[in-house]
Design a protein around this motif. Structure first.
Motif, mmCIF file in Angstrom:
data_model
loop_
_atom_site.group_PDB
_atom_site.id
_atom_site.type_symbol
_atom_site.label_atom_id
_atom_site.label_comp_id
_atom_site.label_asym_id
_atom_site.label_seq_id
_atom_site.Cartn_x
_atom_site.Cartn_y
_atom_site.Cartn_z
ATOM 1 N N ALA A 27 0.851 -1.199 0.000
ATOM 2 C CA ALA A 27 0.000 0.000 0.000
ATOM 3 C C ALA A 27 0.887 1.250 0.000
ATOM 4 O O ALA A 27 1.683 1.437 0.933
ATOM 5 C CB ALA A 27 -0.916 0.002 1.222
ATOM 6 N N PRO A 28 0.777 2.108 -1.024
ATOM 7 C CA PRO A 28 1.701 3.248 -1.136
ATOM 8 C C PRO A 28 1.743 4.150 0.093
ATOM 9 O O PRO A 28 2.835 4.527 0.538
ATOM 10 C CB PRO A 28 1.174 4.001 -2.364
ATOM 11 C CG PRO A 28 0.536 2.933 -3.200
ATOM 12 C CD PRO A 28 -0.094 2.001 -2.212
ATOM 13 N N SER A 173 -9.145 7.889 -1.179
ATOM 14 C CA SER A 173 -7.766 8.049 -1.650
ATOM 15 C C SER A 173 -6.778 7.223 -0.841
ATOM 16 O O SER A 173 -5.743 6.786 -1.350
ATOM 17 C CB SER A 173 -7.364 9.528 -1.579
ATOM 18 O OG SER A 173 -8.201 10.324 -2.384
ATOM 19 N N ASN A 176 -5.032 3.539 -1.762
ATOM 20 C CA ASN A 176 -3.742 3.337 -2.428
ATOM 21 C C ASN A 176 -2.928 4.627 -2.398
ATOM 22 O O ASN A 176 -2.478 5.033 -1.338
ATOM 23 C CB ASN A 176 -3.923 2.772 -3.847
ATOM 24 C CG ASN A 176 -5.081 3.401 -4.593
ATOM 25 O OD1 ASN A 176 -5.221 4.608 -4.619
ATOM 26 N ND2 ASN A 176 -5.915 2.568 -5.199
ATOM 27 N N SER A 177 -2.731 5.286 -3.528
ATOM 28 C CA SER A 177 -1.896 6.496 -3.501
ATOM 29 C C SER A 177 -2.659 7.705 -4.017
ATOM 30 O O SER A 177 -2.086 8.584 -4.654
ATOM 31 C CB SER A 177 -0.620 6.286 -4.322
ATOM 32 O OG SER A 177 -0.937 6.030 -5.687
ATOM 33 N N GLY A 178 -3.947 7.749 -3.751
ATOM 34 C CA GLY A 178 -4.698 8.939 -4.109
ATOM 35 C C GLY A 178 -4.210 10.150 -3.326
ATOM 36 O O GLY A 178 -3.618 10.016 -2.259
ATOM 37 N N ASN A 195 1.839 8.681 -15.562
ATOM 38 C CA ASN A 195 1.372 7.450 -14.938
ATOM 39 C C ASN A 195 -0.091 7.181 -15.260
ATOM 40 O O ASN A 195 -0.887 6.849 -14.382
ATOM 41 C CB ASN A 195 1.564 7.525 -13.414
ATOM 42 C CG ASN A 195 3.025 7.528 -13.007
ATOM 43 O OD1 ASN A 195 3.636 6.503 -12.863
ATOM 44 N ND2 ASN A 195 3.566 8.722 -12.836
ATOM 45 N N SER A 198 -1.093 3.598 -14.532
ATOM 46 C CA SER A 198 -1.058 3.402 -13.088
ATOM 47 C C SER A 198 -2.282 4.018 -12.428
ATOM 48 O O SER A 198 -2.891 3.422 -11.537
ATOM 49 C CB SER A 198 0.213 4.011 -12.502
ATOM 50 O OG SER A 198 0.211 3.955 -11.091
ATOM 51 N N ASN A 199 -2.664 5.219 -12.859
ATOM 52 C CA ASN A 199 -3.840 5.873 -12.280
ATOM 53 C C ASN A 199 -5.100 5.070 -12.537
ATOM 54 O O ASN A 199 -5.989 4.981 -11.680
ATOM 55 C CB ASN A 199 -3.992 7.290 -12.849
ATOM 56 C CG ASN A 199 -2.930 8.221 -12.321
ATOM 57 O OD1 ASN A 199 -2.357 7.986 -11.257
ATOM 58 N ND2 ASN A 199 -2.636 9.282 -13.055
ATOM 59 N N GLN A 202 -5.147 2.199 -10.163
ATOM 60 C CA GLN A 202 -5.501 2.652 -8.821
ATOM 61 C C GLN A 202 -7.007 2.797 -8.673
ATOM 62 O O GLN A 202 -7.591 2.411 -7.649
ATOM 63 C CB GLN A 202 -4.830 3.995 -8.533
ATOM 64 C CG GLN A 202 -3.334 3.924 -8.319
ATOM 65 C CD GLN A 202 -2.743 5.299 -8.107
ATOM 66 O OE1 GLN A 202 -3.367 6.155 -7.494
ATOM 67 N NE2 GLN A 202 -1.537 5.507 -8.612
ATOM 68 N N GLN A 205 -8.545 -0.537 -8.286
ATOM 69 C CA GLN A 205 -8.321 -1.090 -6.958
ATOM 70 C C GLN A 205 -9.282 -0.469 -5.943
ATOM 71 O O GLN A 205 -9.838 -1.168 -5.089
ATOM 72 C CB GLN A 205 -6.880 -0.865 -6.506
ATOM 73 C CG GLN A 205 -6.564 -1.562 -5.186
ATOM 74 C CD GLN A 205 -5.174 -1.247 -4.681
ATOM 75 O OE1 GLN A 205 -4.650 -0.168 -4.904
ATOM 76 N NE2 GLN A 205 -4.575 -2.197 -3.985
ATOM 77 N N ARG A 206 -9.483 0.836 -6.044
ATOM 78 C CA ARG A 206 -10.428 1.484 -5.119
ATOM 79 C C ARG A 206 -11.838 0.943 -5.319
ATOM 80 O O ARG A 206 -12.562 0.694 -4.344
ATOM 81 C CB ARG A 206 -10.412 3.000 -5.328
ATOM 82 C CG ARG A 206 -9.110 3.647 -4.896
ATOM 83 C CD ARG A 206 -9.130 5.128 -5.154
ATOM 84 N NE ARG A 206 -7.792 5.614 -5.436
ATOM 85 C CZ ARG A 206 -7.512 6.816 -5.901
ATOM 86 N NH1 ARG A 206 -8.484 7.668 -6.165
ATOM 87 N NH2 ARG A 206 -6.277 7.180 -6.127
#
Length: 281
Positions: A27-28, A173, A176-178, A195, A198-199, A202, A205-206
């Protein structure tokens, strides 16, 4: 991470333990906070310990675990006042589930918490209750004079606190890395453009995490699950966010560290329920 694996494996199954631990380890925000020296960095340690104690109490039938259930959230208050929301979550969970507990150990936990709190309260008293004044000033945005629509500090590029109506944005957020601008500031547009894939992952995943939490809620309402363990997870995620919103508290992302590790165990619990294709002999 190890404790999350142990809880998932013991109370849900092997797959849950592995999935939850893997998500926590990567988890970022958990990684970022583990590399800082900041009060809120310790909150996930206490949150994970509290969840362990809560599961031991409501699912493991260990009545003495109430000692840690009473002690740990009150300790978090010394680290950050989001511990008040964590304490409210514990009260709501116990009121809903009404697990059998040893009241002598409950009183012992409260006494231990009060003893541990004494130096902190003495320091606050000598400093005009500074922490509590700060917390009160953030209710209703009294501390902030922010024009409507402004979310970033123009001089630094770092984020301003979120309004109470946006509490879900922060909780969302934190999965992850929001809201990565908390650490990269004005470089956020460049980060986004570099990214794109990647976004998108994310966001998926959310959606996965929120979907798993919603699925557990529906299953509980429909009576399809032995609800005690799942109610702990749902209460862990929902109650603090509701408390922040009802209190009209303006929040930073770090306030939501108390939600760990419920996100990961919720996904693991759903994965554990998924059927596994059987290989033919």
């Amino acid at each position: 991470v190890a404790a999350t694996w142990w809880m998932g494996r013991k109370y849900y199954g092997t797959r849950c333990g592995l999935v939850a631990a893997a998500m926590f380890a990567t988890a970022p925000w958990a990684v970022i906070y583990s590399r800082k020296i900041w009060a809120q960095d310790f909150v996930p340690v206490f949150a994970t310990g509290l969840m362990w104690a809560m599961y031991s109490l409501v699912a493991g039938k260990n009545r003495r675990a109430i000692f840690w259930v009473a002690l740990l959230p009150l300790c978090v208050i010394q680290i950050h006042f989001s511990g008040l929301a964590m304490t409210a979550m514990v009260v709501v969970t116990l009121a809903v589930l009404r697990p059998k507990m040893d009241w002598r150990w409950a009183v012992g936990g409260l006494i231990a918490a009060i003893v541990i709190l004494i130096p902190y309260l003495r320091t606050q008293a000598k400093n005009d209750w500074h922490d509590f004044q700060q917390a009160r000033a953030q209710i209703g945005g009294q501390k902030w004079d922010i024009p409507k629509g402004m979310t970033i500090r123009p001089e630094s590029g770092y984020p301003l606190p979120r309004r109470p109506s946006e509490a879900l944005v922060h909780a969302w957020s934190f999965i992850n890395s929001g809201e990565i601008e908390d650490v990269i500031g004005l470089d956020k547009p460049a980060f986004d453009s570099a990214n794109g894939l990647s976004n998108g992952l994310q966001m998926l995943q959310r959606l996965l995490v929120i979907g798993c939490i919603a699925w557990l809620g529906v299953r509980i309402v429909c009576g399809k699950l032995a609800a005690h363990r799942e109610i702990v997870l749902l209460s862990w995620v929902v109650v603090p966010v509701v408390i922040f919103m009802l209190a009209q508290l303006w929040t930073y992302l770090s306030y939501y560290a108390i939600l760990y590790p419920a996100f990961f165990l919720a996904v693991g619990a759903v994965v554990e329920k998924c059927p596994v294709p059987q290989q033919k002999a």
